[in-house]
Design a protein around this motif. Structure first.
Motif, PDB file in Angstrom:
ATOM      1  N   ARG A  17     -32.741   3.196 -99.149  1.00  0.00           N
ATOM      2  CA  ARG A  17     -34.029   3.421 -98.496  1.00  0.00           C
ATOM      3  C   ARG A  17     -34.056   2.696 -97.152  1.00  0.00           C
ATOM      4  NH1 ARG A  17     -39.482   2.713-101.674  1.00  0.00           N
ATOM      5  NH2 ARG A  17     -39.233   4.928-101.909  1.00  0.00           N
ATOM      6  N   ALA A  18     -34.538   3.381 -96.136  1.00  0.00           N
ATOM      7  CA  ALA A  18     -34.637   2.792 -94.802  1.00  0.00           C
ATOM      8  C   ALA A  18     -36.087   2.823 -94.356  1.00  0.00           C
ATOM      9  CB  ALA A  18     -33.769   3.566 -93.815  1.00  0.00           C
ATOM     10  N   GLN A  19     -36.461   1.887 -93.510  1.00  0.00           N
ATOM     11  CA  GLN A  19     -37.803   1.868 -92.943  1.00  0.00           C
ATOM     12  C   GLN A  19     -37.872   2.905 -91.822  1.00  0.00           C
ATOM     13  OE1 GLN A  19     -40.421   0.274 -93.999  1.00  0.00           O
ATOM     14  NE2 GLN A  19     -39.314  -0.815 -95.592  1.00  0.00           N
ATOM     15  N   PRO A  20     -38.955   3.699 -91.774  1.00  0.00           N
ATOM     16  CA  PRO A  20     -39.075   4.667 -90.680  1.00  0.00           C
ATOM     17  C   PRO A  20     -39.295   3.948 -89.357  1.00  0.00           C
ATOM     18  CG  PRO A  20     -41.063   4.641 -92.021  1.00  0.00           C
ATOM     19  CD  PRO A  20     -40.067   3.753 -92.698  1.00  0.00           C
ATOM     20  N   ALA A  21     -38.756   4.514 -88.323  1.00  0.00           N
ATOM     21  CA  ALA A  21     -38.927   3.936 -86.990  1.00  0.00           C
ATOM     22  C   ALA A  21     -40.335   4.249 -86.498  1.00  0.00           C
ATOM     23  CB  ALA A  21     -37.887   4.510 -86.032  1.00  0.00           C
ATOM     24  N   PRO A  22     -41.037   3.275 -85.953  1.00  0.00           N
ATOM     25  CA  PRO A  22     -42.390   3.544 -85.456  1.00  0.00           C
ATOM     26  C   PRO A  22     -42.344   4.433 -84.218  1.00  0.00           C
ATOM     27  CG  PRO A  22     -41.715   1.304 -84.891  1.00  0.00           C
ATOM     28  CD  PRO A  22     -40.630   1.882 -85.762  1.00  0.00           C
ATOM     29  N   VAL A  23     -43.354   5.290 -84.097  1.00  0.00           N
ATOM     30  CA  VAL A  23     -43.467   6.168 -82.925  1.00  0.00           C
ATOM     31  C   VAL A  23     -44.475   5.525 -81.977  1.00  0.00           C
ATOM     32  CG1 VAL A  23     -44.157   8.450 -82.117  1.00  0.00           C
ATOM     33  CG2 VAL A  23     -42.983   8.196 -84.311  1.00  0.00           C
ATOM     34  N   PRO A  24     -44.050   5.204 -80.768  1.00  0.00           N
ATOM     35  CA  PRO A  24     -44.988   4.606 -79.819  1.00  0.00           C
ATOM     36  C   PRO A  24     -46.153   5.545 -79.521  1.00  0.00           C
ATOM     37  CG  PRO A  24     -42.735   4.582 -78.956  1.00  0.00           C
ATOM     38  CD  PRO A  24     -42.734   5.391 -80.213  1.00  0.00           C
TER      39      PRO A  24
END
Length: 109
Positions: A17-24
């Protein structure tokens, strides 16, 4: 993979499981302009599920779109009297046997 003669096979894949990258926020606004949303667009969302309304409001506001929320037909009519929407998003199933088509008919009236 597991397989049993006469019973079929089962396939599965396990991934970490990976953390989703935040969208600026800037990227969300840029996406809205890329799909042709105008800055002055105003939407009325009609749904009897408060969670759905909250999600729609969050998404639309990230795109720079103004919105009013209504949990039913009476709230929708009141919202339209305050601000005429450019677009209406209405759920079909509302409370008390009402539906989105009823809501559109009353709002138009």
């Amino acid at each position: 993979m597991r397989s049993r003669l006469g019973s079929g096979s089962v396939f599965s894949v396990e991934l970490p499981r990976a953390q989703p990258a935040p969208v600026p926020r800037e990227a969300a606004a840029t996406q809205a302009h890329a799909i042709g949303l105008a800055d002055d667009l105003h939407v009325l969302c009609i749904d009897n599920d408060a969670t759905v309304l909250d999600g729609m409001a969050t998404l639309l506001r990230q795109w720079g779109v103004g919105c009013d929320l209504a949990g039913g037909i009476d709230e929708a009519v009141t919202a339209v009297m305050r601000h005429r929407p450019d677009l209406i998003l209405a759920d079909y199933h509302l409370d008390a046997g009402e539906n989105g088509l009823d809501a559109l008919e009353r709002v138009r009236a």
